[in-house]
Design an enzyme around this catalytic site. Sequence first.
Site, PDB file in Angstrom:
ATOM      1  N   CYS A   1      48.259  92.717 -12.025  1.00 54.15           N
ATOM      2  CA  CYS A   1      48.136  92.259 -10.638  1.00 54.15           C
ATOM      3  C   CYS A   1      47.256  93.151  -9.778  1.00 54.15           C
ATOM      4  CB  CYS A   1      49.524  92.122 -10.019  1.00 54.15           C
ATOM      5  SG  CYS A   1      50.588  91.017 -10.963  1.00 54.15           S
TER       6      CYS A   1
ATOM      7  N   HIS B   1      51.135  95.422  -1.209  1.00 52.87           N
ATOM      8  CA  HIS B   1      51.308  94.601  -2.405  1.00 52.87           C
ATOM      9  C   HIS B   1      52.467  93.627  -2.188  1.00 52.87           C
ATOM     10  CE1 HIS B   1      50.887  93.429  -6.513  1.00 52.87           C
ATOM     11  NE2 HIS B   1      52.111  93.809  -6.844  1.00 52.87           N
TER      12      HIS B   1
ATOM     13  N   GLU C   1      57.461 100.488  -2.484  1.00 54.06           N
ATOM     14  CA  GLU C   1      56.214 100.535  -1.731  1.00 54.06           C
ATOM     15  C   GLU C   1      56.459 100.968  -0.293  1.00 54.06           C
ATOM     16  OE1 GLU C   1      52.156  97.957  -0.820  1.00 54.06           O
ATOM     17  OE2 GLU C   1      53.960  96.891  -1.492  1.00 54.06           O
TER      18      GLU C   1
ATOM     19  N   LYS D   1      51.350  87.659   0.875  1.00 56.48           N
ATOM     20  CA  LYS D   1      51.967  86.934  -0.243  1.00 56.48           C
ATOM     21  C   LYS D   1      53.135  86.073   0.229  1.00 56.48           C
ATOM     22  CE  LYS D   1      50.798  90.069  -4.088  1.00 56.48           C
ATOM     23  NZ  LYS D   1      50.152  91.191  -3.350  1.00 56.48           N
TER      24      LYS D   1
ATOM     25  N   HIS E   1      52.109  84.962  -5.140  1.00 51.64           N
ATOM     26  CA  HIS E   1      51.450  86.062  -5.843  1.00 51.64           C
ATOM     27  C   HIS E   1      50.362  85.509  -6.756  1.00 51.64           C
ATOM     28  CE1 HIS E   1      50.559  89.737  -7.627  1.00 51.64           C
ATOM     29  NE2 HIS E   1      51.732  90.124  -8.095  1.00 51.64           N
TER      30      HIS E   1
ATOM     31  N   PHE F   1      51.723  95.397 -13.561  1.00 49.65           N
ATOM     32  CA  PHE F   1      52.556  95.779 -14.700  1.00 49.65           C
ATOM     33  C   PHE F   1      51.801  96.796 -15.562  1.00 49.65           C
ATOM     34  CE2 PHE F   1      55.308  91.655 -15.082  1.00 49.65           C
ATOM     35  CZ  PHE F   1      55.966  92.003 -13.917  1.00 49.65           C
TER      36      PHE F   1
END
Length: 417
Positions: free
Chosen positions: A165, A305, A316, A337, A342, A403
């Site tokens: 991502c 994010h 985060e 998002k 996403h 990831f």
Amino acid sequence: MQLKRVVITGMGAITPIGNNLQEYKEGLFSGKSGADLITRFDTTNYKTKFACEVKGFDPLAHFDKKSARKMDLFVQYAMVAADEAIAHSGLLDSEVNKQRIGVIWSTGMGGMISFQEEVLNLAATNMVPRFNPFFITKIIGDISSGMISIKHRFMGVNFNTVSACASSSHAIIDAFNYIRLGKADAIVTGGSEAVVAETGIGGFSAIKALSQNNESPATASRPFDQSRDGFVMGEGAGTLVLEELEHALRRGANILAEVVGGGVSADAYHITATHPEGAGALLGMQDALNEAGITAADVDYLNPHATSTPLGDESEAKAIEKLFGTDFGKVAISATKSMTGHLLGAAGAAEAIACVLAIQENRIPPTINCETLDPEINPNFPLVRHQAIDKQVEIAMSNTFGFGGHNATVVMRKFKG
């Protein structure tokens, strides 16, 4: 050597809240949700039955039937968004050296839909191999950068980045670096993704990453909210044309913003979970600010994010607080998002575009659906909720994490001669 300055001269987008740049802009600032029940396949046996699909995209409006059949949907999105950005930039309206124009693209998953179709066909024929001759070229992740360059005859640097991502943020940072090192005059960069399919939804459900709020899809993506339960799958593409400043000025380009820093790091912690204290995220953000020659106090807007996962948003938020301090200075934060879902490998590009739009409009898009801030997050966390706000934006930054522990942060600022 003297590093060159890098500016943004064009943008293009296909997203769940708008199929071009103008529609995406309107969707962002109006707080539009792109989530709804999945239309692509029967979700009866799936725990998650909704996603942020691109709506009303007709490949035959952009490609002839023969060409469309050679491309996976993620490549179709890439080609259309790239065409919009190139046209927006006016790059091909004057004489340019195409040997010094490149394409650095990204995808996290590649042609998953095409791969699924071919495997199902193989099973249906009792394993008799009757593969589409374009099977391999439809699924490989690098094919989009290749096809964009082939169409426009761009012969410069050409490759795809893959970091889950964080992929398209890494693509933007690579493009930024190639241009400022003098290795290209301009680079078409961004990312595309299309995995709203049985394998995509089923696979991410199996690792408990997706929201299961099937009763209210439009409010399921709720970054930083105490009731968040996972991210909402999105799809689409975002494109930016990055260009060396003097090259852009010589041809009279309309400069949208300047890229001034890119920070990268690794969590070195877990294959899917972010570091619980946001250690890698903090390193990446600080690296980007250092490269830009600014401090956190200079940042006006942060697009985090913020996928709406329980652990990811909290870690985060901790990293952001460590970077900015408990008073957070003048920064405003919004998680787009919440509207787009996403976009995986395309997320960084779509969100970098949101940052440029915030700089241009002096307006912060909202975080929708966050009704009650998670009590584990600092109550002074400067999250813009529900509605867009007017705010002078000189400097904006965008975070993306993938990831494998991949982190990337891009810093942009208003162009000033």
